[in-house]
Motif scaffolding. Sequence first.
Motif: not given
Length: 137
Positions: A117-126
Amino acid sequence: MTTSELRSPKQVEDAAISFVMAQEATAGRMARDTRYQGAVADLVSGDRVVEVKAYGTTSRGETLWLEPRQYEAAKDDPDHFWVYIVENVRQGDPAHFRLLRLGGERLRQLLEKAKQRRYYEVPLPVAVYDAVSQQGD
């Protein structure tokens, strides 16, 4: 001893790592924590390289995620690369943790069915989470 539910992913991971290290010591292998050191997996224990997967409850029917370099290391040497699954960690009491060990032929068979699989990690800041959770649709 009183235990309490572990809440954060880091607490769950740290508890699982500590548990595995104790189990390895019982088996006569001295495990060394190699997280945060650029190692391919979480522990080195005797002649084993061990990736620990911690689950708050059960891993039954779940998919194991391996980083590409972990997959390659496991595929290249499944007799020395092990995946240890520690279940029921979130409740906090190691007496109720369950350890499943995958290595050798069983791991080799599982790796044959792996899907890349290929994916991107997208940050979700607090701050963003808090802002979004406060507003309606």
